[in-house]
Design a protein around this motif. Sequence first.
Motif, PDB file in Angstrom:
ATOM      1  N   ASN A 104      16.022  27.713 -36.346  1.00  0.00           N
ATOM      2  CA  ASN A 104      16.261  28.410 -34.884  1.00  0.00           C
ATOM      3  C   ASN A 104      17.448  29.066 -34.823  1.00  0.00           C
ATOM      4  N   ILE A 105      18.641  28.432 -35.317  1.00  0.00           N
ATOM      5  CA  ILE A 105      20.101  28.902 -35.443  1.00  0.00           C
ATOM      6  C   ILE A 105      20.006  30.181 -36.195  1.00  0.00           C
ATOM      7  N   VAL A 106      19.593  30.299 -37.372  1.00  0.00           N
ATOM      8  CA  VAL A 106      19.538  31.606 -38.235  1.00  0.00           C
ATOM      9  C   VAL A 106      18.615  32.611 -37.444  1.00  0.00           C
ATOM     10  N   ALA A 107      17.458  32.335 -36.788  1.00  0.00           N
ATOM     11  CA  ALA A 107      16.694  33.260 -36.142  1.00  0.00           C
ATOM     12  C   ALA A 107      17.620  33.879 -35.161  1.00  0.00           C
ATOM     13  N   TYR A 108      18.032  32.778 -34.102  1.00  0.00           N
ATOM     14  CA  TYR A 108      18.895  33.388 -33.124  1.00  0.00           C
ATOM     15  C   TYR A 108      20.089  34.083 -33.375  1.00  0.00           C
ATOM     16  N   ALA A 109      20.712  33.926 -34.428  1.00  0.00           N
ATOM     17  CA  ALA A 109      21.701  34.646 -34.940  1.00  0.00           C
ATOM     18  C   ALA A 109      21.363  36.049 -35.422  1.00  0.00           C
ATOM     19  N   SER A 110      20.229  35.978 -36.204  1.00  0.00           N
ATOM     20  CA  SER A 110      19.886  37.325 -36.541  1.00  0.00           C
ATOM     21  C   SER A 110      19.237  38.351 -35.432  1.00  0.00           C
ATOM     22  N   VAL A 111      18.496  37.682 -34.592  1.00  0.00           N
ATOM     23  CA  VAL A 111      18.133  38.373 -33.456  1.00  0.00           C
ATOM     24  C   VAL A 111      19.062  38.745 -32.326  1.00  0.00           C
ATOM     25  N   TYR A 112      19.827  37.779 -31.861  1.00  0.00           N
ATOM     26  CA  TYR A 112      21.017  37.788 -30.761  1.00  0.00           C
ATOM     27  C   TYR A 112      22.238  37.739 -31.153  1.00  0.00           C
ATOM     28  N   GLY A 113      22.374  38.191 -32.640  1.00  0.00           N
ATOM     29  CA  GLY A 113      23.961  38.079 -33.068  1.00  0.00           C
ATOM     30  C   GLY A 113      24.952  38.447 -32.332  1.00  0.00           C
ATOM     31  N   THR A 114      24.653  39.429 -31.794  1.00  0.00           N
ATOM     32  CA  THR A 114      25.959  40.162 -30.888  1.00  0.00           C
ATOM     33  C   THR A 114      26.490  39.374 -29.676  1.00  0.00           C
ATOM     34  N   SER A 115      25.540  38.305 -29.160  1.00  0.00           N
ATOM     35  CA  SER A 115      25.989  37.698 -28.277  1.00  0.00           C
ATOM     36  C   SER A 115      26.910  36.330 -28.542  1.00  0.00           C
ATOM     37  N   LEU A 116      26.819  36.215 -29.952  1.00  0.00           N
ATOM     38  CA  LEU A 116      27.763  35.144 -30.600  1.00  0.00           C
ATOM     39  C   LEU A 116      29.037  35.689 -30.945  1.00  0.00           C
ATOM     40  N   LEU A 117      29.265  36.961 -30.966  1.00  0.00           N
ATOM     41  CA  LEU A 117      30.699  37.753 -31.515  1.00  0.00           C
ATOM     42  C   LEU A 117      31.486  37.872 -30.229  1.00  0.00           C
ATOM     43  N   GLY A 118      32.803  37.762 -30.370  1.00  0.00           N
ATOM     44  CA  GLY A 118      33.662  38.192 -29.477  1.00  0.00           C
ATOM     45  C   GLY A 118      33.981  39.480 -29.161  1.00  0.00           C
ATOM     46  N   SER A 119      35.144  39.846 -28.426  1.00  0.00           N
ATOM     47  CA  SER A 119      35.248  41.191 -28.432  1.00  0.00           C
ATOM     48  C   SER A 119      36.186  41.960 -29.043  1.00  0.00           C
TER      49      SER A 119
END
Length: 119
Positions: A104-119
């Motif tokens: 689930n973490i890997v799938a979330y990071a691959s689909v919504y990875g930009t929400s995990l990144l800073g600015s």
Amino acid sequence: MMASTTGTSAARRSALPTWLIATVSGLFGLFYAYAVWNAVDLLIRQASGPLGLSGYGWFVLLAAVFFPILAFAGALTLGWRRKIGPLVLILLTGLALVSVFWLNIVAYASVYGTSLLGS
């Protein structure tokens, strides 16, 4: 009254020898440790990237680090006083939960990875 306390403590002892519990949980612990190692690797790679991580990214990836540790502790707590079969099944079930959580973490990071990144 003393005899009933002694009888109760004798009945509450572990069903397996300590060395067998340590061996089985040590072997399963290696698989749980591998899940922790993968989560730490992903956390370091994401955090050291050019954008870093947002607060939400830290939360999600740190959850991926601590979940296998908590799952192993919970499975070992539930199974250490049981016979070998149920102990193995409980540890295997915990490992399956860790695997599903990691996917689930890997799938979330691959689909919504930009929400995990800073600015």
